[in-house]
Design an enzyme around this catalytic site. Structure first.
Site, PDB file in Angstrom:
ATOM      1  N   ASN A 105       0.826  -1.209   0.000  1.00  0.00           N
ATOM      2  CA  ASN A 105       0.000   0.000   0.000  1.00  0.00           C
ATOM      3  C   ASN A 105       0.856   1.253   0.000  1.00  0.00           C
ATOM      4  OD1 ASN A 105      -2.339  -1.489   0.047  1.00  0.00           O
ATOM      5  ND2 ASN A 105      -2.708  -1.245   2.232  1.00  0.00           N
ATOM      6  N   ARG A 116     -11.100  -6.847 -13.322  1.00  0.00           N
ATOM      7  CA  ARG A 116      -9.899  -7.599 -12.931  1.00  0.00           C
ATOM      8  C   ARG A 116     -10.259  -9.079 -12.952  1.00  0.00           C
ATOM      9  NH1 ARG A 116      -6.397  -3.695 -11.075  1.00  0.00           N
ATOM     10  NH2 ARG A 116      -7.292  -1.959  -9.912  1.00  0.00           N
ATOM     11  N   HIS A 173     -16.443   0.196 -14.066  1.00  0.00           N
ATOM     12  CA  HIS A 173     -16.126  -0.524 -12.835  1.00  0.00           C
ATOM     13  C   HIS A 173     -17.296  -1.395 -12.376  1.00  0.00           C
ATOM     14  CE1 HIS A 173     -15.109  -0.694  -8.387  1.00  0.00           C
ATOM     15  NE2 HIS A 173     -13.999  -1.091  -8.937  1.00  0.00           N
ATOM     16  N   TYR A 203     -11.246 -11.620  -0.411  1.00  0.00           N
ATOM     17  CA  TYR A 203     -12.079 -10.428  -0.246  1.00  0.00           C
ATOM     18  C   TYR A 203     -13.465 -10.825   0.243  1.00  0.00           C
ATOM     19  CZ  TYR A 203      -8.796  -7.470  -2.891  1.00  0.00           C
ATOM     20  OH  TYR A 203      -7.694  -6.768  -3.317  1.00  0.00           O
ATOM     21  N   ARG A 229     -14.023   1.130   5.094  1.00  0.00           N
ATOM     22  CA  ARG A 229     -12.780   0.372   5.250  1.00  0.00           C
ATOM     23  C   ARG A 229     -11.539   1.241   5.127  1.00  0.00           C
ATOM     24  NH1 ARG A 229     -11.219  -3.004   0.339  1.00  0.00           N
ATOM     25  NH2 ARG A 229     -10.071  -1.094  -0.112  1.00  0.00           N
ATOM     26  N   HIS A 278     -14.918  -5.575   1.277  1.00  0.00           N
ATOM     27  CA  HIS A 278     -15.039  -4.983  -0.048  1.00  0.00           C
ATOM     28  C   HIS A 278     -16.485  -4.760  -0.482  1.00  0.00           C
ATOM     29  CE1 HIS A 278     -14.146  -4.888  -4.547  1.00  0.00           C
ATOM     30  NE2 HIS A 278     -13.279  -4.029  -4.052  1.00  0.00           N
TER      31      HIS A 278
END
Length: 690
Positions: free
Chosen positions: A53, A379, A439, A472, A568, A596
């Site tokens: 990150n 993805r 997305h 996730y 989050r 998520h």
């Protein structure tokens, strides 16, 4: 106290800076890596996440700040306005320095615990004679031929140093003068942690850079090597896709990927003890200022490679596995189309398997009644389950359309490869609007039943990636609802045709209707509270940055509405401010699975409304992307989701951290036994079905 009508709800003091909020999320990941109640290899994983990150922060966020640092005007960074970029960068550097110190200390403790657990990572001096001989042979046979020493002097151009590569700066004494060279550690070919023969139970490793450094003299025969120091450079990776009349989107994305590799340097990390003249040499050639050169111990370099250690197959050092719950209606002996047609379903991953969604697509590819399949891919990962199902569907003569988002950051190359592969077998591949990333997570199967077409739709908060669904926490939604199906069909037409404003009966679609509808729901709660009707807001999201949304939440709080937020990551809202946000509580959960899912709940005077889907409350989601939130129309399902998913998250008092008005996160205060939401989901998997 300032009267409510006179408060400027867009005043920068009411907002937390998004860059500092990003770093706070890293701090929560580091806290998980330091939590001794977490199994050892899981803690190693969290340290790798925290370090990764940080790298992404410097690759994506810092470049823009550096470009503006010389500006004397106020700059907008998220919803807040920071006094000036230099002041912000100063705070960032302090926070980063503290985090790096924390990473190094954490790795020191983890390394000792790994050693005690039989996973030994050796320094050069701790090898036995036999191990040292093995390492010498490994160097000669596997490493030495891959190395290319590059001199740094006036007769050689300063070498290009690729982003986040691991390098050794070498100082050599030659005729009384110091000369320098750079050697790149070949991590793209060899593992960072090289496993060596063990002389006792367990596993033994030595780091590749230690092997190279211990043999560095072989690269400079007849010379006196007086020092060798590890360093790495991070470059700008926030590339822009530029499209003109001479190229298409795929070509433009490919060009942008190439430019990412040569982005300008933003940070250099050097091993503690590197001489000042060597740091100056690199800083001058890389055009880095002193405050962009950070020192670290060897233990603090490139800890993202700890994924290699975290992935070791040592069950006793990992979380206890469990079997995901499969609703009986989705058993192998049941027709998945009948199950979905009977009622709406949610599948809560990883407590319920993504295999249900793969099976849905597999059955669609085989079913002779299925006419067409449409899907949005963002993805995909390395697992080919989804791609193979689409291939089989096309081979059986079905119409298959794929919207492939080529601009999914760091996944561009894989998506381009898959797009070309699918095009070769006759799949209709499109890339969506040029100015917007897609997305949204959408899959629609059209089936011929009794001479009419029926749409079966899947929507989700997560990607069609079978690997990450095990890491996730996401919610899938399966429905044969006609109005939702019609809306999704209309959206696909907009994405494959000409994107623009369209009428949707049920879906909230960004950038057209989503933000406006969320704001309308928040305002209605404030109106209900003022009129004495039931009012309450609960939201679960990955990020809350949009200033318009935050201002409306402030207004709701000022009207007396209780607001619970489970955010989050980034959160720019300040809870607990007198006269503004006393009624707002914000928590963040970092646990075994990366949270998520997105859930937006409004009490609506006793007739609750709930939306779920792909969108966070950030400008990029609301303005610059195609996103979808879908309504939970079945009131029984809505109540179960609220009680057994949303409320459970909000009850967490073990892994949750509470956001304070000054932007820090502190442990949640709870009475009695501490409650862990993800543990409850594991023990009670399937309860959200009633």
């Amino acid at each position: 106290m300032t009267p409510p009508d006179e408060i400027d709800l867009f005043d920068h003091s009411l907002y937390i800076n998004r860059e500092l909020s990003w770093l706070e999320f890293n701090r929560r990941c580091l806290a998980e890596a330091n939590d001794t109640s977490v199994p050892l290899l899981e803690r190693v994983k969290f340290l790798a996440i925290a370090y990764g990150n940080m790298d992404e922060f410097f690759m994506i966020r810092v470049p823009g700040l550096l470009q503006k640092e010389e500006s004397s005007s106020l700059i907008a960074i998220g919803p807040d306005v920071y006094p000036d970029t230099k002041a912000l960068m100063s705070e960032i550097n302090v926070s980063v320095g503290n985090l790096v110190d924390g990473y190094e200390a954490c790795w020191g403790r983890l390394r000792k615990e790994l050693h005690d657990g039989g996973i030994r990572i050796h320094d050069k001096g701790s090898l036995s004679d036999a191990q040292r001989a093995w390492v010498g042979e490994y160097y000669r046979e596997r490493v030495h031929p891959l190395l290319t020493p590059l001199a740094l002097d006036i007769s050689h151009p300063f070498p290009f140093i690729s982003s986040n590569s691991l390098n050794i700066a070498v100082r050599i004494s030659n005729k009384g003068e110091n000369v320098y060279a750079r050697v790149k550690v070949p991590l793209s070919i060899l593992p960072r942690f090289v496993r060596i023969p063990s002389e006792s139970p367990g596993m033994d490793f030595v780091q590749l850079e230690d092997i190279v450094e211990s043999e560095i003299g072989r690269l400079f025969p007849g010379m006196n090597v007086t020092g060798a120091y590890i360093f790495r450079v991070t470059r700008n990776a926030d590339v822009q896709v530029t499209i003109d009349e001479a190229c298409d989107l795929m070509s433009a994305v490919e060009t942008s990927i190439d430019s990412r590799d040569v982005g300008f340097p933003v940070r250099m990390m050097v091993e503690e003890g590197m001489p000042g003249e060597m740091m100056s040499l690199f800083g001058r050639n890389l055009k880095l200022r002193d405050n962009q050169i950070h020192t670290a111990t060897l233990g603090g370099m490139l800890l993202t490679d700890l994924w290699q250690i975290a992935s070791l197959d040592v069950p006793e050092l990992r979380d206890r596995p469990f079997a995901p719950h499969v609703p009986p209606e989705f058993g192998e002996d049941r027709c998945i189309f009948d199950t979905i047609k009977g009622r709406d379903w949610i599948i809560f991953h990883p407590y319920e398997p993504f295999d249900v969604i793969v099976r849905f697509l597999n059955e669609a590819s085989e079913d002779p009644s299925v006419q067409s399949i449409k899907i949005c891919l963002y993805r995909i990962g390395k697992d080919r389950s989804i791609i193979n199902a689409l291939r089989r569907a096309r081979e059986r003569g079905k119409t298959v359309s794929v919207l492939m988002e080529l601009r999914a950051k760091f996944d561009e190359s894989n998506n381009i490869y898959l797009a070309r592969e699918l095009e070769k077998i006759g799949v209709h591949v499109v890339y969506g609007p040029v100015e917007l990333k897609v997305h949204a997570k959408l899959l629609q199967v059209v089936r011929l039943e009794n001479d009419r077409l029926v749409r079966y739709t899947h929507m989700s908060s997560g990607n069609y990636n079978a690997s990450t669904t095990k890491q996730y926490s996401d919610i899938s939604f399966l429905t044969a609802d006609k109005e939702i199906g019609d809306d999704v069909g209309e959206l696909f037409n907009a994405l494959t045709g000409v994107f623009g404003p369209r009428e949707y009966k049920r879906l909230l679609v960004a950038p057209t209707t989503l933000k406006k509808t969320l704001i309308g729901n928040i305002r209605r709660e404030a109106e209900n509270q003022s009129a004495g009707r039931k009012a309450y807001i609960a939201m679960k999201s990955n990020g809350l940055v949009d200033s318009d949304i935050i201002a409306e939440l402030y207004k709701a709080s000022m009207a007396g509405v209780k607001v619970d937020l489970n955010i989050r990551g980034l959160c720019c809202l300040r809870p607990g401010l007198e006269g503004v946000s006393e009624n707002i509580r914000v928590i963040s959960i970092v646990d075994r699975y990366l949270e998520h899912s997105r859930i937006y709940y409004f009490e609506n005077g006793g007739d609750p409304v709930m939306y779920m889907g792909s969108s966070d409350m950030m400008p990029r989601n609301l303005i610059a992307r195609v996103e979808v939130l879908f309504p939970v129309r079945d009131k029984g399902m809505l109540r179960l989701i609220k009680k057994n998913i949303l409320d459970v998250h909000l009850r967490d008092s073990l892994k949750a951290k509470a956001l304070t008005p000054d932007g820090r996160y502190v442990p949640v205060k709870g009475k009695g036994r501490r409650f862990r939401s993800q543990a409850w989901f594991i023990e009670n998997r399937g309860r959200w079905h009633g």
